[in-house]
Design an enzyme around this catalytic site. Structure first.
Site, mmCIF file in Angstrom:
data_model
loop_
_atom_site.group_PDB
_atom_site.id
_atom_site.type_symbol
_atom_site.label_atom_id
_atom_site.label_comp_id
_atom_site.label_asym_id
_atom_site.label_seq_id
_atom_site.Cartn_x
_atom_site.Cartn_y
_atom_site.Cartn_z
ATOM 1 C CB CYS A 13 -0.945 0.017 1.195
ATOM 2 S SG CYS A 13 -0.116 0.240 2.787
ATOM 3 C CG ASP A 421 13.245 28.936 -32.181
ATOM 4 O OD1 ASP A 421 13.632 30.111 -32.207
ATOM 5 O OD2 ASP A 421 13.787 28.019 -32.828
ATOM 6 N N GLY A 487 23.243 36.255 -31.942
ATOM 7 C CA GLY A 487 22.185 37.178 -32.331
ATOM 8 C C GLY A 487 22.622 38.264 -33.288
ATOM 9 N N GLY A 489 26.111 37.894 -35.620
ATOM 10 C CA GLY A 489 26.847 37.320 -36.740
ATOM 11 C C GLY A 489 28.256 36.951 -36.333
ATOM 12 C CB ALA A 492 37.201 35.662 -39.135
ATOM 13 N N GLY A 502 26.654 39.093 -41.079
ATOM 14 C CA GLY A 502 25.624 39.029 -40.053
ATOM 15 C C GLY A 502 24.469 39.952 -40.385
ATOM 16 C CG ASP A 619 15.305 23.639 -33.408
ATOM 17 O OD1 ASP A 619 15.251 24.847 -33.089
ATOM 18 O OD2 ASP A 619 15.675 23.261 -34.526
ATOM 19 C CG ASP A 623 15.504 27.555 -29.184
ATOM 20 O OD1 ASP A 623 15.384 28.791 -29.215
ATOM 21 O OD2 ASP A 623 15.388 26.824 -30.185
#
Length: 741
Positions: A13, A421, A487, A489, A492, A502, A619, A623
């Site tokens: 129980c 998203d 957010g 870019g 280099a 970006g 995904d 996120d």
């Protein structure tokens, strides 16, 4: 910390569950313990430096239970079912003639009183022998651990009837005229045991069905694998397959482990893993999943994951963990279970004393005492939540929806705000370059610089540039000083040139003027395309327009969700692009959160949580914080490991329709949990006063202890059966809710 799942025998129980959890938690080194009465298991996290497994087992043994580390769950369950069935049948065989003797004595006097008492004693003793465990564990728990459980109630109730009958029999044999056949309660003791054994048999049978999904999953894996060793094709047990083994798969074979195709091609039925009915084409370089079925061609693949690391093993692990977890609503049932048995004991004693004082009728008062002890059922409380959770998580696994824990299942039923998203969730996540607008350089040269930079980027749009470069057979350049800004870019050095690619925010950071080409940028954005700007030595040199197709079914799913919840879209894209995608998805303009940086997604979710229960669907790596922050995080299985780990629910098919199905499944489950708890509470609140004789002064109704035994036995069965009825909705959830957009 080490995590382990063990089986526990002799739990009868929810009081047993509470006792084990409370006692084991006190042990130094135990971090966490969850005990499930529904499947007789315990999930334990402990510090190996402070305590070992044998010590834990010994502590569990001290409180009257047996812990087992490794066993065949199905064999153990079948053994338990068979044991209760045999005990019930034999108890019934001895109880029927006992009942006949008791009921017919007044009419036929087929034996004399002394012979009657001896015969009843012998028959009842055989039945008591079949139910000896109730006495052993009931009295053992009360004496050794000073804690009462369900078996304590049974042993006291049945024991009272049996011991008093033995006492009466001795007086009959001694010719004491104050005792006759009316003082014999042997048939009540015997039939109580018989009905309780029947209840346990039916309960165990029903509990076995709640974990049917796990059994199905475990049986999916093949037993043998055809591998190439020393240039020879041989068959070996699947547990002997190692990473990098070359495995041969022929038509009709089950794929033994996870891997990647290195030779040949075929179509594979992956429905048992993903729930998707259509076969999936496999060729060189594509991944295959263990337990899926090869349909047509033959191929060879290299093993990449074996044993507990395969997708199937991870699914089984996740479902098992979910079934072991406890929903918040169960806390109330656990709290009541802790005090339930002692309270029932007190009620039984008080009822006995009141009626004895009022009527001065010992037999009447004893009947009341036994009825109260027997009719009380904490088992129903203990089974109410976990059985529904086991059925629901199993149904989810069949649908390709992995619910990681019971808390997520309960919270999902309350969700009234869905935040999606954009990239890879509402859209295919496979963006393609549709336009290259070069400025003072050739299109090919612009693609060379862009691809060289994006080769090291993790952003989804970067893949579109790389694929375009591969298609054009572009040779990329060596880069240095690579820096990616979430957010915005990346930038280099390529040779002696400073290159950046970006969005407009990145260009603004480097003070790069793009005003002369604003009309071109706005034109592409007006078509719903994402824009990447390429600069070389602080001069704008190209504009890349990239588009991502919206997924099938998205529009109809959003329409459906809009009817019952607040639906938003979150994106790092500019407002124009985000608005066009949202319009296609039928998300209202005011519900678009655009130009949101990855680190700000969780903040936006937190704001929404001030007014809503929020589910976030995503995904990507970016996120993960939002998935963790949301009341329920829903991750798509094609996403990153970080996203899947952060999610509370994982959609194995990457099908957006499963968001809606997750909601419906959780609502079904929560409804069943509430029904079960209501029945368990209602049954005990109503049954115990009736057994205590509350109706007798008004109706002369007195509950027979045998009827009490039947009611107790079937109360638990009814709760489990109600949970199993949830499976009727599986066909409803499997049907196609929506047509394609």
């Amino acid at each position: 910390m080490k995590k382990i799942e063990i089986s526990i025998e002799n739990m009868h129980c929810s009081s047993c569950v509470k006792k084990i959890e409370d006692d084991v938690k006190k042990i130094d080194g135990i971090k966490k313990i969850n005990v499930s009465f529904a499947n007789n298991k315990a999930y334990i996290e402990y510090d190996e430096s402070k305590i070992n497994l044998n010590q834990i087992f010994e502590e569990i043994k001290k409180i009257g239970y047996k812990a087992i580390e490794k066993n065949n769950d199905e064999n153990l369950q079948n053994k338990e079912i068979k044991s209760y069935k045999i005990k019930f049948l034999f108890s019934l065989i001895f109880s029927i003639p006992l009942m006949y003797l008791a009921m017919s004595y007044n009419y036929y006097k087929i034996v004399n009183l002394k012979s009657l008492s001896i015969l009843q004693f012998i028959l009842a003793s055989f039945v008591i022998a079949f139910g000896y465990k109730f006495f052993y564990y009931g009295i053992f728990s009360l004496i050794k651990t000073k804690a009462a459980n369900m078996d304590t109630l049974i042993s006291l109730g049945v024991g009272s009837a049996y011991i008093y009958s033995v006492f009466a029999s001795v007086n009959i044999l001694l010719n004491n005229k104050n005792y006759d056949h009316n003082n014999l309660y042997f048939e009540i003791a015997a039939f109580l045991i018989t009905f309780i054994l029947l209840g346990r048999y039916l309960e165990t049978l029903a509990k076995g069905k709640t974990s049917l999904a796990i059994k199905k999953l475990m049986h999916l894996s093949p037993k043998q694998a055809r591998v190439i060793r020393d240039n020879k094709e041989i068959e070996i047990p699947i547990d002997q397959v190692v990473i990098n083994d070359i495995i041969v798969v022929k038509p009709g074979d089950k794929i033994p482990v996870d891997g990647v195709v290195i030779e040949g091609a075929s179509s594979v039925d992956e429905s048992m893993i993903s729930g998707e009915s259509l076969p999936v084409e496999k060729k060189e370089g594509t991944n295959v999943t263990g337990a899926t079925i090869n349909k047509t061609g033959s191929f060879k693949f290299k093993a990449t994951k074996v044993g507990k690391d395969t997708v199937l093993s991870q699914i089984i692990h996740l479902v098992k963990e979910a079934q072991m977890s406890k929903a918040p609503i169960q806390q109330l049932a656990d709290l009541i279970a802790k005090y339930f048995v002692p309270v029932v004991l007190i009620i039984a004693i008080i009822a006995f004393l009141i009626w004895q004082f009022t009527l001065n009728d010992f037999m009447f008062s004893l009947t009341i005492f036994i009825s109260v002890l027997i009719i009380a059922c904490p088992c129903a409380l203990g089974l109410a939540t976990p059985t529904a959770i086991m059925v629901a998580t199993g149904m989810g696994a069949e649908l390709g929806i992995l619910i990681k824990n019971a808390t997520a299942l309960q919270k999902m039923s309350k969700i009234n705000c869905f935040v999606f998203d954009k990239t890879g969730t509402l859209t295919e996540g496979k963006p393609q370059v549709t336009n290259i607008y070069p400025i003072d350089i050739s299109e090919q040269e612009a693609l060379i610089y862009a691809a060289s930079l994006e080769k090291k980027s993790s952003h989804p749009l970067a893949n579109a540039i790389i694929e375009k470069a591969d298609l054009e057979k572009i040779n990329i350049k060596e880069i240095s000083d690579f820096l990616e800004e979430a957010g915005k870019g990346a930038n280099a050095s390529i040779g002696n040139k400073k290159v950046a690619i970006g969005n407009q925010k990145l260009m603004d950071k480097f003070n790069i003027d793009y005003s002369k080409h604003l009309s071109t940028i706005e034109h592409f954005m007006g078509e719903g395309k994402s824009i990447l700007l390429l600069s070389i030595d602080n001069n704008l040199k190209a504009i890349f327009a990239i588009t991502d197709m919206i997924k099938p079914h998205v529009k109809n799913v959003i329409i459906k969700l809009n009817q019952i919840a607040y639906v938003l879209m979150m994106s790092g894209d500019n407002k124009k692009t985000a608005h066009i995608i949202a319009t296609k998805a039928r998300i209202e303009y005011n519900n678009i959160l655009a130009e949101i940086l990855p680190q700000d997604k969780a903040k936006e979710v937190k704001k929404l949580q001030e007014k809503h229960f929020v589910a976030f669907i995503g995904d990507g790596i970016n996120d993960a914080p939002a998935l963790s922050q949301a009341d329920v995080g829903i991750a798509l299985s094609h996403g990153t490991d970080v996203a899947i780990e952060s999610g509370d629910i994982v959609l194995m098919k990457d099908d957006i329709r499963d968001v809606y199905k997750s909601l419906k499944l959780s609502q079904y489950a929560y409804k069943k949990i509430k029904q079960n708890l209501f029945w368990a509470f209602f049954y005990n609140v109503l049954a115990i006063p009736v057994a205590a004789g509350i109706l007798y002064p008004f109706t002369n109704f007195l509950l027979n202890p045998m009827i009490a035994g039947v009611a107790m036995a079937f109360s638990s069965v009814s709760v489990v059966t109600n949970s199993l009825l949830m499976k009727r909705h599986l066909k409803t959830l499997k049907r196609p809710y929506f047509k394609k957009n």
